[in-house]
Design a protein around this motif. Sequence first.
Motif, PDB file in Angstrom:
ATOM      1  N   TYR A 270     -34.462  -8.135 -67.765  1.00  0.00           N
ATOM      2  CA  TYR A 270     -33.516  -9.019 -67.585  1.00  0.00           C
ATOM      3  C   TYR A 270     -33.606 -10.363 -67.587  1.00  0.00           C
ATOM      4  N   LEU A 271     -34.395 -10.654 -66.730  1.00  0.00           N
ATOM      5  CA  LEU A 271     -35.030 -12.080 -66.239  1.00  0.00           C
ATOM      6  C   LEU A 271     -35.786 -12.746 -67.506  1.00  0.00           C
ATOM      7  N   SER A 272     -36.481 -11.904 -68.315  1.00  0.00           N
ATOM      8  CA  SER A 272     -37.374 -12.278 -69.157  1.00  0.00           C
ATOM      9  C   SER A 272     -36.472 -12.663 -70.441  1.00  0.00           C
ATOM     10  N   SER A 273     -35.319 -12.319 -70.536  1.00  0.00           N
ATOM     11  CA  SER A 273     -34.416 -12.414 -71.808  1.00  0.00           C
ATOM     12  C   SER A 273     -33.390 -13.229 -71.519  1.00  0.00           C
ATOM     13  N   HIS A 274     -32.981 -13.464 -70.226  1.00  0.00           N
ATOM     14  CA  HIS A 274     -31.824 -14.411 -69.990  1.00  0.00           C
ATOM     15  C   HIS A 274     -32.173 -15.739 -69.295  1.00  0.00           C
ATOM     16  N   GLY A 275     -31.903 -16.868 -69.657  1.00  0.00           N
ATOM     17  CA  GLY A 275     -32.086 -18.139 -69.045  1.00  0.00           C
ATOM     18  C   GLY A 275     -33.511 -18.440 -68.971  1.00  0.00           C
ATOM     19  N   ASP A 276     -33.851 -19.659 -68.333  1.00  0.00           N
ATOM     20  CA  ASP A 276     -35.123 -20.224 -68.321  1.00  0.00           C
ATOM     21  C   ASP A 276     -35.561 -19.789 -66.736  1.00  0.00           C
ATOM     22  N   ILE A 277     -36.237 -18.855 -66.878  1.00  0.00           N
ATOM     23  CA  ILE A 277     -36.716 -18.036 -65.493  1.00  0.00           C
ATOM     24  C   ILE A 277     -38.130 -17.998 -65.416  1.00  0.00           C
ATOM     25  N   ALA A 278     -38.795 -18.877 -64.421  1.00  0.00           N
ATOM     26  CA  ALA A 278     -40.338 -19.051 -64.311  1.00  0.00           C
ATOM     27  C   ALA A 278     -40.843 -17.497 -64.558  1.00  0.00           C
ATOM     28  N   ALA A 279     -42.070 -17.616 -65.130  1.00  0.00           N
ATOM     29  CA  ALA A 279     -43.012 -16.343 -65.117  1.00  0.00           C
ATOM     30  C   ALA A 279     -42.930 -15.525 -63.753  1.00  0.00           C
ATOM     31  N   GLU A 280     -43.469 -16.428 -62.807  1.00  0.00           N
ATOM     32  CA  GLU A 280     -43.408 -15.847 -61.602  1.00  0.00           C
ATOM     33  C   GLU A 280     -42.400 -15.011 -60.827  1.00  0.00           C
ATOM     34  N   VAL A 281     -41.292 -15.436 -61.161  1.00  0.00           N
ATOM     35  CA  VAL A 281     -39.891 -14.896 -60.674  1.00  0.00           C
ATOM     36  C   VAL A 281     -39.804 -13.735 -61.516  1.00  0.00           C
ATOM     37  N   GLN A 282     -40.211 -13.741 -62.833  1.00  0.00           N
ATOM     38  CA  GLN A 282     -39.977 -12.169 -63.574  1.00  0.00           C
ATOM     39  C   GLN A 282     -41.089 -11.287 -63.206  1.00  0.00           C
ATOM     40  N   GLN A 283     -42.226 -11.587 -62.819  1.00  0.00           N
ATOM     41  CA  GLN A 283     -43.316 -10.713 -62.355  1.00  0.00           C
ATOM     42  C   GLN A 283     -42.824 -10.053 -61.128  1.00  0.00           C
ATOM     43  N   VAL A 284     -42.448 -10.836 -60.077  1.00  0.00           N
ATOM     44  CA  VAL A 284     -42.098 -10.481 -58.758  1.00  0.00           C
ATOM     45  C   VAL A 284     -40.923  -9.517 -58.792  1.00  0.00           C
ATOM     46  N   ALA A 285     -39.857  -9.612 -59.643  1.00  0.00           N
ATOM     47  CA  ALA A 285     -38.991  -8.583 -59.832  1.00  0.00           C
ATOM     48  C   ALA A 285     -39.665  -7.132 -60.477  1.00  0.00           C
ATOM     49  N   HIS A 286     -40.786  -7.270 -61.329  1.00  0.00           N
ATOM     50  CA  HIS A 286     -41.304  -6.308 -61.736  1.00  0.00           C
ATOM     51  C   HIS A 286     -42.267  -5.461 -60.748  1.00  0.00           C
ATOM     52  N   ASN A 287     -42.982  -6.578 -59.905  1.00  0.00           N
ATOM     53  CA  ASN A 287     -44.078  -5.966 -58.986  1.00  0.00           C
ATOM     54  C   ASN A 287     -43.930  -5.605 -57.568  1.00  0.00           C
ATOM     55  N   HIS A 288     -42.617  -6.012 -56.893  1.00  0.00           N
ATOM     56  CA  HIS A 288     -42.566  -6.140 -55.562  1.00  0.00           C
ATOM     57  C   HIS A 288     -42.645  -4.790 -54.928  1.00  0.00           C
ATOM     58  N   HIS A 289     -42.511  -3.723 -55.856  1.00  0.00           N
ATOM     59  CA  HIS A 289     -42.829  -2.237 -55.195  1.00  0.00           C
ATOM     60  C   HIS A 289     -44.249  -1.754 -55.770  1.00  0.00           C
ATOM     61  N   GLU A 290     -45.102  -2.506 -56.251  1.00  0.00           N
ATOM     62  CA  GLU A 290     -46.394  -2.179 -56.557  1.00  0.00           C
ATOM     63  C   GLU A 290     -47.229  -2.186 -55.305  1.00  0.00           C
ATOM     64  N   HIS A 291     -48.315  -1.350 -55.115  1.00  0.00           N
ATOM     65  CA  HIS A 291     -48.983  -1.339 -53.789  1.00  0.00           C
ATOM     66  C   HIS A 291     -50.379  -1.578 -54.062  1.00  0.00           C
ATOM     67  N   ILE A 292     -50.956  -2.428 -52.926  1.00  0.00           N
ATOM     68  CA  ILE A 292     -52.513  -2.704 -53.043  1.00  0.00           C
ATOM     69  C   ILE A 292     -53.532  -1.602 -53.675  1.00  0.00           C
ATOM     70  N   ASN A 293     -52.988  -0.318 -53.477  1.00  0.00           N
ATOM     71  CA  ASN A 293     -53.769   0.541 -53.677  1.00  0.00           C
ATOM     72  C   ASN A 293     -53.674   1.323 -54.929  1.00  0.00           C
ATOM     73  N   GLY A 294     -52.839   0.573 -55.794  1.00  0.00           N
ATOM     74  CA  GLY A 294     -52.436   1.086 -56.990  1.00  0.00           C
ATOM     75  C   GLY A 294     -51.630   1.982 -57.415  1.00  0.00           C
ATOM     76  N   LYS A 295     -51.047   2.603 -56.345  1.00  0.00           N
ATOM     77  CA  LYS A 295     -50.082   3.718 -56.075  1.00  0.00           C
ATOM     78  C   LYS A 295     -48.783   3.238 -56.057  1.00  0.00           C
ATOM     79  N   GLY A 296     -48.292   2.126 -56.429  1.00  0.00           N
ATOM     80  CA  GLY A 296     -47.021   1.737 -56.327  1.00  0.00           C
ATOM     81  C   GLY A 296     -46.248   2.074 -57.462  1.00  0.00           C
ATOM     82  N   TYR A 297     -44.848   1.488 -57.811  1.00  0.00           N
ATOM     83  CA  TYR A 297     -44.272   1.670 -59.042  1.00  0.00           C
ATOM     84  C   TYR A 297     -43.919   0.209 -59.408  1.00  0.00           C
TER      85      TYR A 297
END
Length: 452
Positions: A270-297
Motif C-alpha cells: 500500500y505505502l509503495s503505491s499510494h502517496g509520496d512515502i519515504a522508502a524507509e517508511v515502506q521498508q519498516v512496514a515490511h520489516n518490523h516483524h523480521e528477526h535478527i536471527n533471520g526467522k521472522g516474517y
Amino acid sequence: MKFFAKLTHWMGKNKNSKFSDSHSVKESSNGSGYFPGDSLQKLEKKKLKVTDLQIGMTVVELDRPWTDIPVDFQEVTIHTHSDIALLQKYCNEVYVDYISYTSVTSDNLFHKKRSKSSSRKTMDAEQTSRALRAELPKAKKAFDRSLRQIHQVLDEVANSSSIDVQAAREIVADCVDSILRNDTAMFWLTKIKNQDDYTAEHCLRVGILAITFGKYLQLDREQLELLGLCGMLHDVGKMQIPSEILNKTTPLTQEEFETIKQHTSLGYQYLSSHGDIAAEVQQVAHNHHEHINGKGYPRQISDQELSLYDRIIAIVDSYDAMTSDRCYRLGMPASQAVSILYNEQHQHYDSQLVQLFIQMVGIYPVGSLVKMNNGQVAVVLSTNEDHKLEPVVELLTDPYRKLIQPVAVDLSKHVTDSFGNFLRIKRSLADHEVHFDLKAVLLRSTPSFQVA
C-alpha cells in the motif's frame, strides 16, 4: 570494537569497505547516497560545524564542492588532527556519516558518562512534576490531533485511497516538538489507552516511543521525524485484514495467524503505491516483524538487510504491544516487557539497541504504575540515572489504595512514610491492576506536592 562502528550497513555503507589511509574510502557508484547490495538503504548524515569534528568521524558532504579542497575522494575519514585542520581551513560546516558520528560518541550512550553540567539541569521531585504538568496541555493537543489524523490515515488505507502525507508529516513534527521540549510528557501520554481503539492508538504510541528513543540516540530532527512517521504508519496493513480475524478474542487458528502475518506485506504494498512515502517508511512496514536471527516474517531476511529504523520500530512495537490490553489478553507490567525484550535480544531484536532502550526507559519506565512496600500505589515521574531502583514517583493512594492528593517523592533521597519506614518499590503494576481512573490522574493540571 564499538557498537555503532559495527552498524555501518544499517545506513547504506558497505560494511566490507577497507580503509588503507585517511582518504581511501568507498564512494557511491551512482552518486546518490545509495550503495549497491545493501537493499538501497540511504546513507544517513549529520550536519556539524568543522570545530566539532573529531577523529574517527567520516565526512561525506561539504558546504562547497569537493574539488575546492585537496583530497582524492569525495569522502574523508578523519584519522589525525591534520585532517581536521585541513577541513577547517576550507569549510565552515560539513556532513558526517551518522554511524561514524555515533561511533565516536557511543561510550556516552552505553555507559551514560554524561557530564553533570549537561544542558539538562537536575530537578527535584516537585520541579519534575511542575515541568511535566506545564508541557502536558501542549503534548495532549499534539497527541489528540495526531490520533485524529491516524484514524483518517487508517480509513484511507481501508478504502484504498491515497494518504495525506503532508498532514501526517505535520503531526509527526508536532510530536517531535513536544518531545524535544519535554520527552516525559509525550511518554506519559502513551499510558492513556483504549482497548477498543487499539490499532490507531498503538500506531501513535509506537511513533511517540520511537521518537523518544531516537532523541536518546542523538538522532537529528530530520531523522526523528522520519522515525516517527515509520512508527505511525508501520501497521497500516492491518486495515486490509478482515476485522473478524484482527479483533478475534479467542486463539487464532494457524490459517488465521498466517492471514494476520500478511499485514506486513500488505502495508508495504500500500505505502509503495499510494502517496509520496519515504522508502524507509515502506521498508519498516515490511520489516518490523523480521528477526535478527533471520526467522521472522514475512521474508525471513538476514539482519544485514534491516535498517536502523526497522530495528528501532521492532523493539518499540513489541514493547507497546506487550504492555497494552488487547481484545484477547490483558497487558503486562512494563518491567516484565523489558525483561522479555532483554531475554529475546539475541534472537528477535538487535541486542545493543535493546540494551540502549532499557537504559532509556529504566527498570521502572516513566508513566508506569508501581506498588510501594507500604501498599501505596504510585506512578513513575522520571528515572534516576545513578539510582535505577529509586526513581522519582508520584504517590497516588494511601496504603489502602484510596486516592490522595498526589505527592512527588524522589526515592533516592530515602523518604519515609508516616510510620517512619523507608519508601521503596515492591513491584510493578499493570494498568488493569488499579481501580481508579488512570487517565484522569495522568491528565490533571495541578502538580503534586513534594516530600523530602
